[in-house]
Design a protein around this motif. Structure first.
Motif, PDB file in Angstrom:
ATOM      1  N   ASN A   1       2.972  -7.417 -65.484  1.00 24.97           N
ATOM      2  CA  ASN A   1       2.232  -6.295 -64.921  1.00 24.97           C
ATOM      3  C   ASN A   1       2.393  -6.323 -63.406  1.00 24.97           C
ATOM      4  O   ASN A   1       2.316  -7.387 -62.790  1.00 24.97           O
ATOM      5  N   TYR A   2       2.589  -5.154 -62.831  1.00 26.16           N
ATOM      6  CA  TYR A   2       2.806  -5.067 -61.392  1.00 26.16           C
ATOM      7  C   TYR A   2       1.638  -4.352 -60.702  1.00 26.16           C
ATOM      8  O   TYR A   2       1.129  -3.346 -61.208  1.00 26.16           O
ATOM      9  N   TYR A   3       1.251  -4.914 -59.553  1.00 27.28           N
ATOM     10  CA  TYR A   3       0.199  -4.324 -58.730  1.00 27.28           C
ATOM     11  C   TYR A   3       0.727  -4.203 -57.307  1.00 27.28           C
ATOM     12  O   TYR A   3       1.705  -4.863 -56.943  1.00 27.28           O
ATOM     13  N   GLN A   4       0.052  -3.393 -56.513  1.00 26.59           N
ATOM     14  CA  GLN A   4       0.441  -3.298 -55.117  1.00 26.59           C
ATOM     15  C   GLN A   4      -0.786  -3.091 -54.233  1.00 26.59           C
ATOM     16  O   GLN A   4      -1.844  -2.657 -54.690  1.00 26.59           O
ATOM     17  N   SER A   5      -0.618  -3.431 -52.967  1.00 28.72           N
ATOM     18  CA  SER A   5      -1.648  -3.219 -51.963  1.00 28.72           C
ATOM     19  C   SER A   5      -0.946  -3.073 -50.621  1.00 28.72           C
ATOM     20  O   SER A   5       0.088  -3.719 -50.383  1.00 28.72           O
ATOM     21  N   VAL A   6      -1.485  -2.243 -49.751  1.00 23.89           N
ATOM     22  CA  VAL A   6      -0.916  -2.046 -48.418  1.00 23.89           C
ATOM     23  C   VAL A   6      -1.881  -2.625 -47.391  1.00 23.89           C
ATOM     24  O   VAL A   6      -3.061  -2.267 -47.362  1.00 23.89           O
ATOM     25  N   VAL A   7      -1.392  -3.558 -46.582  1.00 25.54           N
ATOM     26  CA  VAL A   7      -2.204  -4.214 -45.555  1.00 25.54           C
ATOM     27  C   VAL A   7      -1.487  -4.066 -44.217  1.00 25.54           C
ATOM     28  O   VAL A   7      -0.355  -4.540 -44.053  1.00 25.54           O
ATOM     29  N   ASP A   8      -2.132  -3.398 -43.276  1.00 26.12           N
ATOM     30  CA  ASP A   8      -1.571  -3.202 -41.930  1.00 26.12           C
ATOM     31  C   ASP A   8      -0.152  -2.648 -41.985  1.00 26.12           C
ATOM     32  O   ASP A   8       0.736  -3.078 -41.240  1.00 26.12           O
ATOM     33  N   GLY A   9       0.057  -1.707 -42.892  1.00 25.80           N
ATOM     34  CA  GLY A   9       1.350  -1.051 -42.986  1.00 25.80           C
ATOM     35  C   GLY A   9       2.407  -1.798 -43.771  1.00 25.80           C
ATOM     36  O   GLY A   9       3.536  -1.318 -43.913  1.00 25.80           O
ATOM     37  N   ILE A  10       2.085  -2.977 -44.304  1.00 28.24           N
ATOM     38  CA  ILE A  10       3.018  -3.772 -45.113  1.00 28.24           C
ATOM     39  C   ILE A  10       2.625  -3.650 -46.579  1.00 28.24           C
ATOM     40  O   ILE A  10       1.461  -3.886 -46.940  1.00 28.24           O
ATOM     41  N   THR A  11       3.570  -3.305 -47.435  1.00 27.94           N
ATOM     42  CA  THR A  11       3.309  -3.201 -48.866  1.00 27.94           C
ATOM     43  C   THR A  11       3.504  -4.559 -49.539  1.00 27.94           C
ATOM     44  O   THR A  11       4.561  -5.185 -49.400  1.00 27.94           O
ATOM     45  N   TYR A  12       2.471  -4.992 -50.253  1.00 21.08           N
ATOM     46  CA  TYR A  12       2.521  -6.213 -51.052  1.00 21.08           C
ATOM     47  C   TYR A  12       2.598  -5.822 -52.521  1.00 21.08           C
ATOM     48  O   TYR A  12       1.861  -4.948 -52.986  1.00 21.08           O
ATOM     49  N   TYR A  13       3.473  -6.511 -53.271  1.00 28.34           N
ATOM     50  CA  TYR A  13       3.519  -6.380 -54.717  1.00 28.34           C
ATOM     51  C   TYR A  13       3.075  -7.697 -55.348  1.00 28.34           C
ATOM     52  O   TYR A  13       3.278  -8.771 -54.766  1.00 28.34           O
ATOM     53  N   PHE A  14       2.518  -7.594 -56.541  1.00 31.20           N
ATOM     54  CA  PHE A  14       2.027  -8.777 -57.235  1.00 31.20           C
ATOM     55  C   PHE A  14       2.520  -8.751 -58.676  1.00 31.20           C
ATOM     56  O   PHE A  14       2.464  -7.711 -59.344  1.00 31.20           O
ATOM     57  N   VAL A  15       3.005  -9.912 -59.124  1.00 27.28           N
ATOM     58  CA  VAL A  15       3.489 -10.072 -60.493  1.00 27.28           C
ATOM     59  C   VAL A  15       2.404 -10.775 -61.304  1.00 27.28           C
ATOM     60  O   VAL A  15       2.064 -11.927 -61.031  1.00 27.28           O
ATOM     61  N   GLU A  16       1.879 -10.065 -62.294  1.00 25.56           N
ATOM     62  CA  GLU A  16       0.807 -10.628 -63.102  1.00 25.56           C
ATOM     63  C   GLU A  16       1.320 -11.099 -64.461  1.00 25.56           C
ATOM     64  O   GLU A  16       2.037 -10.373 -65.159  1.00 25.56           O
ATOM     65  N   HIS A  17       0.972 -12.317 -64.809  1.00 21.52           N
ATOM     66  CA  HIS A  17       1.082 -12.861 -66.169  1.00 21.52           C
ATOM     67  C   HIS A  17      -0.050 -13.866 -66.279  1.00 21.52           C
ATOM     68  O   HIS A  17       0.018 -14.948 -65.685  1.00 21.52           O
ATOM     69  N   TYR A  18      -1.069 -13.506 -67.015  1.00 16.42           N
ATOM     70  CA  TYR A  18      -2.285 -14.323 -66.985  1.00 16.42           C
ATOM     71  C   TYR A  18      -2.025 -15.738 -67.490  1.00 16.42           C
ATOM     72  O   TYR A  18      -2.590 -16.707 -66.960  1.00 16.42           O
ATOM     73  N   GLY A  19      -1.144 -15.884 -68.474  1.00 18.14           N
ATOM     74  CA  GLY A  19      -0.854 -17.220 -68.989  1.00 18.14           C
ATOM     75  C   GLY A  19      -0.218 -18.131 -67.961  1.00 18.14           C
ATOM     76  O   GLY A  19      -0.475 -19.332 -67.923  1.00 18.14           O
ATOM     77  N   TYR A  20       0.615 -17.563 -67.096  1.00 20.84           N
ATOM     78  CA  TYR A  20       1.309 -18.352 -66.080  1.00 20.84           C
ATOM     79  C   TYR A  20       0.504 -18.503 -64.779  1.00 20.84           C
ATOM     80  O   TYR A  20       0.522 -19.561 -64.146  1.00 20.84           O
ATOM     81  N   PHE A  21      -0.171 -17.449 -64.373  1.00 20.02           N
ATOM     82  CA  PHE A  21      -0.778 -17.464 -63.036  1.00 20.02           C
ATOM     83  C   PHE A  21      -2.301 -17.355 -63.034  1.00 20.02           C
ATOM     84  O   PHE A  21      -2.914 -17.437 -61.975  1.00 20.02           O
ATOM     85  N   GLY A  22      -2.903 -17.194 -64.211  1.00 26.41           N
ATOM     86  CA  GLY A  22      -4.358 -17.131 -64.280  1.00 26.41           C
ATOM     87  C   GLY A  22      -4.985 -18.516 -64.354  1.00 26.41           C
ATOM     88  O   GLY A  22      -5.841 -18.786 -65.199  1.00 26.41           O
ATOM     89  N   ARG A  23      -4.580 -19.394 -63.453  1.00 28.52           N
ATOM     90  CA  ARG A  23      -5.026 -20.791 -63.453  1.00 28.52           C
ATOM     91  C   ARG A  23      -5.682 -21.117 -62.113  1.00 28.52           C
ATOM     92  O   ARG A  23      -5.521 -20.388 -61.138  1.00 28.52           O
ATOM     93  N   ASP A  24      -6.387 -22.225 -62.074  1.00 28.30           N
ATOM     94  CA  ASP A  24      -7.150 -22.578 -60.886  1.00 28.30           C
ATOM     95  C   ASP A  24      -6.264 -22.974 -59.708  1.00 28.30           C
ATOM     96  O   ASP A  24      -6.611 -22.735 -58.557  1.00 28.30           O
ATOM     97  N   GLN A  25      -5.118 -23.613 -59.999  1.00 30.52           N
ATOM     98  CA  GLN A  25      -4.239 -24.090 -58.936  1.00 30.52           C
ATOM     99  C   GLN A  25      -2.956 -23.272 -58.886  1.00 30.52           C
ATOM    100  O   GLN A  25      -2.574 -22.619 -59.861  1.00 30.52           O
ATOM    101  N   LEU A  26      -2.281 -23.351 -57.751  1.00 30.10           N
ATOM    102  CA  LEU A  26      -1.033 -22.606 -57.592  1.00 30.10           C
ATOM    103  C   LEU A  26       0.146 -23.340 -58.193  1.00 30.10           C
ATOM    104  O   LEU A  26       1.005 -22.723 -58.841  1.00 30.10           O
ATOM    105  N   TYR A  27       0.206 -24.660 -57.987  1.00 27.52           N
ATOM    106  CA  TYR A  27       1.364 -25.455 -58.381  1.00 27.52           C
ATOM    107  C   TYR A  27       0.915 -26.729 -59.085  1.00 27.52           C
ATOM    108  O   TYR A  27      -0.269 -27.043 -59.157  1.00 27.52           O
ATOM    109  N   GLY A  28       1.912 -27.458 -59.579  1.00 28.72           N
ATOM    110  CA  GLY A  28       1.650 -28.785 -60.126  1.00 28.72           C
ATOM    111  C   GLY A  28       1.484 -28.830 -61.628  1.00 28.72           C
ATOM    112  O   GLY A  28       0.966 -29.811 -62.165  1.00 28.72           O
ATOM    113  N   TYR A  29       1.959 -27.800 -62.330  1.00 30.70           N
ATOM    114  CA  TYR A  29       1.831 -27.760 -63.790  1.00 30.70           C
ATOM    115  C   TYR A  29       3.148 -28.154 -64.455  1.00 30.70           C
ATOM    116  O   TYR A  29       4.228 -27.976 -63.881  1.00 30.70           O
ATOM    117  N   ASP A  30       3.062 -28.664 -65.670  1.00 29.69           N
ATOM    118  CA  ASP A  30       4.255 -29.102 -66.397  1.00 29.69           C
ATOM    119  C   ASP A  30       5.225 -27.956 -66.662  1.00 29.69           C
ATOM    120  O   ASP A  30       6.422 -28.194 -66.848  1.00 29.69           O
TER     121      ASP A  30
END
Length: 479
Positions: free
Chosen positions: A74-103
């Motif tokens: 799933n893709y999301y976007q937001s514009v901050v100070d004229g810069i467009t940010y996109y976000f890649v959503e997959h809850y199984g992969y990224f819906g976790r408490d930490q950013l890194y360090g998983y098997d």
């Protein structure tokens, strides 16, 4: 207008675990001033969802096929100070408490990288350059070539790959090449991504990007040696002609003592003496230190790891406290270092304080209230702390490595030049000698100290010069 897509695993103002986020959050703004359209794509982590969900707009999804991975993004976007940010959503992969360090980090960031390339189809936007950062995006240049090379819209894209810290390489079993990335096994067999009998996401970036950058000129030379090369030095020597060292800057809107609302009193490079005094008193009161104007306050804001030189500090704690100083430490990290600083606070109540953890607001006040900022890193690709410290009039005391050597010019008492203090060896005695010398300057050479602070605060630590160098690099690829 030339177009650039930044692909990274973190970036301000949405998510941060280290200096990478500062670069991704700040550099695009300066590149925009150079005439570039820059967009940014990040994973949609749980921490982003929890804080920014109401600020993101859903823009659709695509099915991601990457080796054995067959999952929707799933893709999301937001514009901050004229810069467009996109976000890649997959809850199984990224819906976790930490950013890194998983098997399954190989699958998580394999999915992310494929989803980045599929995003271009989804938004029908094909940049002139994809600028990837660290191991989490190191496979994108190869994937773009191997999986999308038959499409002229992808074939024309040039790739810049930035090393923020060579020690973190994204090394995985060879099966990941096909299972998570959908790439042919021949890339392992020909050695282009092979590393330690497995594969390396970082090595792939080093081999397949058109240009490689790292975050300071000195670090770009250091990583060609066995001491700093993390066993990638041969690859880097091979790509030496395409390797650029461009020092980082800081966001001088966020870090600005003239307008910083977190400070007890604002100040600037032209009038800083009263401001520094007021902020020192406020910091002393906040943290339970003895309130004294005439004592040198040493600040430390850092991850407490061996890389940051903290064990040189812990070895010399009693000697440091034998001087007429106060010591304020903010950070968290290795247990031995944390315990040492807890001991320091216990044994030097009123003169030393340790805040275990990280507090962004307190960090602003530590920079503003400190006279000397300690940063004796064993290695430091660039470093942000010394840049902020100079901007806030806290003189950095650093080891001469990487970006610390490039940005901190040691004090010359005969000419008055310099913006801090430095030493070269990894010997704690040399660090201690330099701390003693800095202390002598503070107490016995007040005019020299004032000149040093003025020099430091007038040092250009913005992204402007660095953005011009990145612009020059981009032009080499696209003109």
């Amino acid at each position: 207008m030339k177009t650039v897509l930044f692909a990274a695993s973190e970036g301000l103002p949405f998510i941060k675990s280290g200096g990478l986020a500062d670069v991704v959050g700040s550099l695009p703004q300066s590149l925009k001033q150079c005439g570039y359209e820059v967009r940014i794509v990040l994973p949609y982590y749980k921490k982003i969802r929890d804080k920014f969900a109401d600020k993101l707009e859903y823009i659709g999804n695509r099915q991601i096929y990457s080796g054995w991975i067959n999952e929707p993004a799933n893709y999301y976007q937001s514009v901050v100070d004229g810069i467009t940010y996109y976000f890649v959503e997959h809850y199984g992969y990224f819906g976790r408490d930490q950013l890194y360090g998983y098997d399954d980090d190989s699958a998580r960031f394999g999915f992310f990288q494929k989803a980045v390339l599929e995003l271009l189809y989804h938004i029908n936007w094909y940049p002139d350059i994809i600028h990837t950062h660290d191991w989490h995006t190191g496979m994108i240049p190869l994937m773009c070539h191997a999986l999308y090379g038959s499409d002229w819209r992808f074939e024309k894209i040039k790739h810049v790959y930035t090393i923020h810290n060579l020690a973190f390489q994204g090394n995985f079993h060879e099966s990941v090449l096909n299972n998570c990335l959908g790439l042919d096994y021949r890339y392992y067999q020909d050695g282009s991504v092979r590393f330690d009998n497995g594969i390396s996401f970082m090595k792939s970036g080093l081999v397949y990007a058109d240009k490689i950058t790292t975050v300071s000129p000195t670090y770009s030379h250091e990583i060609l040696t066995s001491e700093y090369g993390e066993r990638m030095e041969e690859v880097l020597r091979y790509r030496h002609d395409d390797l650029w060292g461009i020092v980082n800057g800081i966001n001088t809107n966020e870090w600005n003592p003239k307008e910083d609302k977190l400070l007890a009193k604002n100040y600037n490079a032209k009038a800083w003496i009263n401001g520094k005094k007021a902020n020192k008193r406020a910091l002393q009161q906040e943290l339970g230190l003895e309130v004294k104007d005439d004592v040198m306050l040493i600040g430390l804001v850092s991850r407490l790891t061996n890389q940051k030189g903290v064990y040189m500090i812990t070895e010399k704690m009693n000697e440091i406290m034998s001087l007429n100083v106060q010591f304020c430490i903010l950070g968290t990290g290795e247990e031995n270092a944390e315990n040492s600083f807890k001991w320091l606070e216990h044994n030097y109540k009123g003169r030393a304080v340790y805040y275990c953890g990280y507090n962004e607001e307190l960090a602003h006040r530590v920079y503003a209230g400190s006279d000397l900022f300690l940063m004796p890193s064993i290695y430091e690709p660039c470093g942000i702390g010394q840049l902020i410290a100079m901007h806030y009039g806290a003189l950095p005391l650093v080891r001469e490595t990487g970006g610390l050597k490039d940005t901190v010019k040691p004090y010359n008492q005969y000419t008055g030049e310099g913006n801090g203090f430095s030493f070269w060896s990894k010997n704690p005695n040399d660090m201690m000698y330099t701390i003693r010398w800095a202390s002598e300057q503070y107490y016995l050479n007040k005019d020299g100290w004032k000149q040093l602070v003025s020099n430091a605060m007038n040092t250009d630590v913005s992204w402007d010069n660095s953005a011009r160098l990145y612009s020059e690099l981009y032009k080499q690829l696209t003109d």
